[in-house]
Design a protein around this motif. Structure first.
Motif, PDB file in Angstrom:
ATOM      1  N   ALA A  19       7.169  -6.783  -1.399  1.00 31.80           N
ATOM      2  CA  ALA A  19       6.023  -6.403  -1.399  1.00 31.80           C
ATOM      3  C   ALA A  19       5.899  -4.830  -2.043  1.00 31.80           C
ATOM      4  O   ALA A  19       4.851  -4.470  -2.631  1.00 31.80           O
ATOM      5  CB  ALA A  19       5.231  -6.304  -0.290  1.00 31.80           C
ATOM      6  N   ALA A  20       6.806  -4.055  -1.729  1.00 37.31           N
ATOM      7  CA  ALA A  20       6.936  -2.672  -2.342  1.00 37.31           C
ATOM      8  C   ALA A  20       7.203  -2.886  -3.677  1.00 37.31           C
ATOM      9  O   ALA A  20       6.260  -2.024  -4.322  1.00 37.31           O
ATOM     10  CB  ALA A  20       8.282  -1.950  -1.572  1.00 37.31           C
ATOM     11  N   GLY A  21       7.927  -3.485  -4.454  1.00 38.52           N
ATOM     12  CA  GLY A  21       7.824  -3.555  -5.759  1.00 38.52           C
ATOM     13  C   GLY A  21       6.523  -4.177  -6.274  1.00 38.52           C
ATOM     14  O   GLY A  21       6.352  -3.723  -7.477  1.00 38.52           O
ATOM     15  N   PHE A  22       6.224  -5.021  -5.649  1.00 42.90           N
ATOM     16  CA  PHE A  22       4.975  -5.867  -6.109  1.00 42.90           C
ATOM     17  C   PHE A  22       3.667  -4.887  -6.203  1.00 42.90           C
ATOM     18  O   PHE A  22       2.965  -4.616  -7.131  1.00 42.90           O
ATOM     19  CB  PHE A  22       4.371  -7.001  -5.125  1.00 42.90           C
ATOM     20  N   MET A  32      11.513  -0.581 -12.235  1.00 37.91           N
ATOM     21  CA  MET A  32      11.786  -0.115 -10.969  1.00 37.91           C
ATOM     22  C   MET A  32      11.034  -0.913  -9.950  1.00 37.91           C
ATOM     23  O   MET A  32      11.647  -0.964  -8.756  1.00 37.91           O
ATOM     24  CB  MET A  32      11.360   1.461 -10.831  1.00 37.91           C
ATOM     25  N   GLY A  33       9.856  -1.392 -10.180  1.00 36.13           N
ATOM     26  CA  GLY A  33       9.223  -2.308  -9.250  1.00 36.13           C
ATOM     27  C   GLY A  33       9.576  -3.664  -9.413  1.00 36.13           C
ATOM     28  O   GLY A  33       9.804  -4.326  -8.223  1.00 36.13           O
ATOM     29  N   MET A  34       9.914  -4.181 -10.661  1.00 35.39           N
ATOM     30  CA  MET A  34      10.216  -5.535 -10.756  1.00 35.39           C
ATOM     31  C   MET A  34      11.691  -5.831 -10.089  1.00 35.39           C
ATOM     32  O   MET A  34      11.957  -7.151  -9.657  1.00 35.39           O
ATOM     33  CB  MET A  34      10.158  -6.121 -12.167  1.00 35.39           C
ATOM     34  N   ALA A  35      12.680  -5.004 -10.202  1.00 37.70           N
ATOM     35  CA  ALA A  35      13.918  -5.322  -9.888  1.00 37.70           C
ATOM     36  C   ALA A  35      13.897  -5.445  -8.350  1.00 37.70           C
ATOM     37  O   ALA A  35      15.014  -6.433  -7.651  1.00 37.70           O
ATOM     38  CB  ALA A  35      14.742  -4.186  -9.900  1.00 37.70           C
ATOM     39  N   PRO A  36      13.191  -4.679  -7.425  1.00 37.08           N
ATOM     40  CA  PRO A  36      13.435  -4.888  -5.960  1.00 37.08           C
ATOM     41  C   PRO A  36      12.657  -6.540  -5.504  1.00 37.08           C
ATOM     42  O   PRO A  36      12.966  -7.037  -4.554  1.00 37.08           O
ATOM     43  CB  PRO A  36      12.811  -3.637  -5.348  1.00 37.08           C
ATOM     44  N   THR A  37      11.604  -6.399  -6.521  1.00 37.46           N
ATOM     45  CA  THR A  37      11.088  -7.859  -6.214  1.00 37.46           C
ATOM     46  C   THR A  37      11.777  -8.957  -6.484  1.00 37.46           C
ATOM     47  O   THR A  37      11.976 -10.011  -5.533  1.00 37.46           O
ATOM     48  CB  THR A  37       9.600  -7.930  -7.116  1.00 37.46           C
ATOM     49  N   LEU A  64       0.834  -1.274   0.012  1.00 40.28           N
ATOM     50  CA  LEU A  64       0.006   0.044   0.036  1.00 40.28           C
ATOM     51  C   LEU A  64       0.756   1.393   0.059  1.00 40.28           C
ATOM     52  O   LEU A  64       0.482   2.274  -0.427  1.00 40.28           O
ATOM     53  CB  LEU A  64      -1.036  -0.094   1.214  1.00 40.28           C
ATOM     54  N   LEU A  65       2.113   1.217   0.424  1.00 39.74           N
ATOM     55  CA  LEU A  65       2.775   2.306   0.651  1.00 39.74           C
ATOM     56  C   LEU A  65       3.553   2.902  -0.630  1.00 39.74           C
ATOM     57  O   LEU A  65       3.622   3.940  -0.705  1.00 39.74           O
ATOM     58  CB  LEU A  65       3.909   2.189   1.721  1.00 39.74           C
ATOM     59  N   THR A  66       3.980   1.902  -1.654  1.00 35.26           N
ATOM     60  CA  THR A  66       4.188   2.123  -2.777  1.00 35.26           C
ATOM     61  C   THR A  66       3.288   2.413  -3.832  1.00 35.26           C
ATOM     62  O   THR A  66       3.516   2.993  -5.025  1.00 35.26           O
ATOM     63  CB  THR A  66       5.224   1.008  -3.291  1.00 35.26           C
ATOM     64  N   GLY A  90      11.861  -8.205   6.623  1.00 31.91           N
ATOM     65  CA  GLY A  90      12.438  -7.044   5.927  1.00 31.91           C
ATOM     66  C   GLY A  90      12.673  -7.278   4.373  1.00 31.91           C
ATOM     67  O   GLY A  90      12.373  -6.355   3.754  1.00 31.91           O
ATOM     68  N   TRP A  91      12.957  -8.433   4.064  1.00 31.21           N
ATOM     69  CA  TRP A  91      12.892  -8.653   2.602  1.00 31.21           C
ATOM     70  C   TRP A  91      11.581  -8.870   2.007  1.00 31.21           C
ATOM     71  O   TRP A  91      11.439  -8.484   0.889  1.00 31.21           O
ATOM     72  CB  TRP A  91      13.697 -10.105   2.506  1.00 31.21           C
ATOM     73  N   ARG A  92      10.815  -9.388   2.788  1.00 32.46           N
ATOM     74  CA  ARG A  92       9.383  -9.503   2.446  1.00 32.46           C
ATOM     75  C   ARG A  92       8.644  -8.074   2.110  1.00 32.46           C
ATOM     76  O   ARG A  92       8.117  -7.754   1.305  1.00 32.46           O
ATOM     77  CB  ARG A  92       8.332 -10.275   3.320  1.00 32.46           C
TER      78      ARG A  92
END
Length: 680
Positions: free
Chosen positions: A388-391, A359-364, A338-340, A382-384
């Motif tokens: 999720a931010a990228g997702f 930009m979203g797929m790379a951190p995912t 929700l934050l991103t 932390g990793w989830r």
């Protein structure tokens, strides 16, 4: 005589035909391979089980022979029944173990499932007649008998029965895994076939049509950027060459002609006067379907086993109950997503659709790799969050992209692209994720998911233009709406009795409790994935049907109530049985309930809350609905975890089922009394 002309097949029809041929070839090849492989496995499985039975029978005989050598009568031994029952626990393929006297009378025995009940065993009467060490099929078991000999005299027999059902179930599980893998392969082949056709044919034809339309309107300033050197590429080069020649001649006239002639040429026409051509672009909703499919496929691979993975990393020293700890990463996932999500429109306007997706797929992808190497619970959280931010950014950006390319009368079809891609990706991931986890382990399955996300990145990079969406008005600014919608009692009651329960069923029961319950009754990763896959299949099939029924009959309220009853029945059925078929039926009922609720919930908001819609706007009402719905996604796993910690898995499932049923009944009463209706 008038002859009817057969219409030429459209590109989509051509793609389906080519896809059908590819799928047919794949099915035939895999069916033949599966038939050969299953035959080989079946031939080798029985000898392996025979060898294991010989070893187990020999081990029992050796233990008993130690007592016989001490001149202890075989029938006087104590604790043999318990000894045999303990052996059954470690050998699920064994139907019974027995020790008989020389005449075949059973002295000690243990039966799988029933224990030693004193009844004659099916092969016991034949024990004295059987040849030592032979593997004989009798009744519902494969049987083996080994003699106990002392000083050359036979004092008894050790008998083992191997359950034929175990062999059949083992073969059935292998066959089911092959079938599911084939279904996933079919979906992937279809996506790849349409992807290749779109890259090589559909996109080129679309660009050519755009260029020809521009030229027909007098615009000679456009040009198509080509990458391939195929036949269509050569045609495009020829079209670009003709356009370039027209502009060259215009510049020649402009350099030496009269002003009147120049103005006459410019009238109603546009030329690339400075030599800079405008690139032709074609925006199609299907362009984002392929990267989205593989992106969802990679991320959702962990769906069948993620609660089990979290359980293995749980650290009791944190002071958090295990059930609540398992639920925390799922709730944190929704918060990070929700934050991103709100940043997607601004990023598309500044960087373009392609760069925003990357930009979203790379951190995912990085988050999935890091999740695989997590060694602690806090590190996993932390990793989830990163994943999720990228997702959240990717899914929001694709929805914005679909809104940008949607004609006024095709918005529902554009959103259907999103539903189809996410549904297909979830089905494939849930089905194959459990199999991979069982064969490769949890960590390696996360790495496979990261690799598939990288494939999605490659497709997005090659499919989308870097400038697409830059500077576009991806959302019209509106005046800030007050939070008065949250003060509407009618609206919040509807949320509490409809939106919150449906999200609790999804995240708290389906994604949290179902894997844990199936694991507790002995289901492996592949079986968990197969069972959960039924939910996505039913949802994918019935979601569109529910939307059509709601629009045609305007029976949104009835569908929501029917969906609540179906979901409650599914929850109660699921936790009341260990039978595989009934478990699948429970999951199917939950999927049916969710499909009947999800679309009508959103569609009925303007009709049920006309006053609120007029006061705050349709967008604000829908946004408030989404906020409350997401709150349910956050609370669902934590609530389910707390109930599991207090009452256990089965009891927690029952409480969730009865809770959904109670909220559905209350909603029915409110709708029947007219407190919430289309008149308001």
């Amino acid at each position: 005589m008038i002859r009817s002309r057969r219409q030429a097949p459209t590109l989509s029809g051509l793609g389906l035909r080519i896809g059908f041929v590819a799928v047919a070839a794949l099915v035939v090849a895999n069916a033949l391979l599966a038939w050969i492989a299953l035959g080989a496995v079946e031939k080798r499985l029985e000898p392996v089980i025979q060898d294991k039975a010989h070893v187990l029978a020999g081990s029992i005989s050796n233990d008993l022979y130690k007592a016989v050598r001490l001149d202890i009568p075989l029938g006087s031994l104590k604790g043999v029944d318990a000894f045999l029952e303990n052996l059954l626990i470690d050998h699920p393929e064994v139907a019974y173990l027995a020790v008989t006297n020389p005449e075949g009378k059973v002295l000690f025995s243990a039966k799988a499932g029933n224990g030693a009940d004193g009844r004659p065993l099916p092969f016991a009467a034949k024990a004295s007649e059987a040849e030592a060490g032979t593997f004989v099929s009798f009744g519902s078991e494969y049987n083996i008998t080994l003699p106990l000999v002392q000083d050359g005299n036979r004092v008894g027999h050790t008998m083992i029965g191997i359950d034929r059902a175990y062999v059949r179930n083992t073969m059935g599980g292998i066959f089911t895994d092959i079938g599911i893998s084939l279904c996933v392969a079919v979906l992937i082949v279809l996506e790849l076939t349409l992807l290749v056709l779109s890259l090589t044919v559909a996109r080129s034809i679309g660009l050519m049509r755009r260029l020809m339309h521009a030229v027909s309107e007098g615009d000679f300033s456009a040009s198509i950027t080509t990458r391939g050197r195929d036949d269509l590429g050569r045609v495009i080069d020829a079209m670009n060459g003709i356009n370039a020649e027209i502009n060259r001649r215009f510049r020649a006239v402009a350099s030496g002609g009269s002003a009147a002639a120049l103005e006459s040429l410019r009238e109603g026409r546009v030329f690339a006067e400075g030599g800079a051509y405008r690139p032709v672009q074609v925006l199609r909703a299907g362009d984002v379907q392929y990267p989205l499919f593989f992106f969802i496929f990679g991320v959702e691979l962990s769906r069948p086993f993620f609660p089990l993975f979290v359980r293995d990393l749980y650290d009791p020293s944190l002071g958090i109950d295990a059930s609540i700890a398992i639920a925390m990463p799922m709730s944190v996932w929704v918060i990070a997503m929700l934050l991103t999500t709100p940043f997607a429109p601004a990023l598309i306007r500044r960087l373009g659709t392609r760069n925003t997706l990357l930009m979203g797929m790379a951190p995912t992808s990085i988050g999935l790799i890091a999740t695989a190497s997590s060694t602690g619970f806090i590190e996993l959280i932390g990793w989830r969050c990163l994943t999720a931010a990228g997702f959240g950014l990717v899914t929001a950006a694709i929805l914005v992209r679909l809104a940008m390319t949607a004609p006024e009368r095709r918005r529902a079809l554009n959103i259907g692209v999103f539903v189809t891609a996410t549904g297909g990706g979830s089905i494939c991931a849930t089905a194959i994720g459990g199999i991979l986890a069982e064969r490769l382990g949890y960590e390696n399955t996360f790495l496979v998911g990261a690799a598939i996300v990288f494939v999605a990145m490659s497709i997005a990079f090659g499919f989308l233009s870097p400038d697409e969406g830059v500077g576009a008005r991806v959302g019209t600014p509106t005046r800030r709406r007050s939070f008065g919608i949250y003060g509407s009692v009618r609206f919040m009651v509807f949320m509490a009795l409809s939106a919150l329960p449906s999200r609790t069923v999804l995240t708290g029961f389906m994604f949290f409790l179902v894997p844990l319950y199936l694991d507790s009754i002995g289901f492996g990763g592949a079986a968990i994935g197969r069972t959960m896959m039924v939910y996505f299949l039913v949802l994918l099939v019935m979601n569109q049907a529910a939307a059509l029924m709601a629009d045609r009959f305007q029976n949104h309220g009835m569908l929501i109530l029917a969906g609540g009853v179906s979901a409650a029945a599914g929850c109660l059925l699921f936790v009341s049985t260990v039978d595989s078929l009934l478990l699948v039926c429970g999951v199917a009922l939950i999927g049916l309930g969710q499909s009947l609720v999800m679309t009508p919930q959103v569609a009925v908001l303007p009709a049920y809350f006309r006053t609120e819609t007029e006061a705050y706007g349709t967008g604000s009402v829908t946004a408030a609905f989404r906020v409350v719905e997401r709150a349910g996604s956050i609370v669902g796993p934590l609530l389910a975890g707390a109930v599991v910690a207090a009452a256990g898995l089965a009891r927690a499932g029952e409480l969730i089922g009865y809770g959904i049923l109670a909220t559905t009944v209350l909603l029915a009463v409110i709708l029947a009394t007219g407190v919430i209706s289309r008149r308001h």
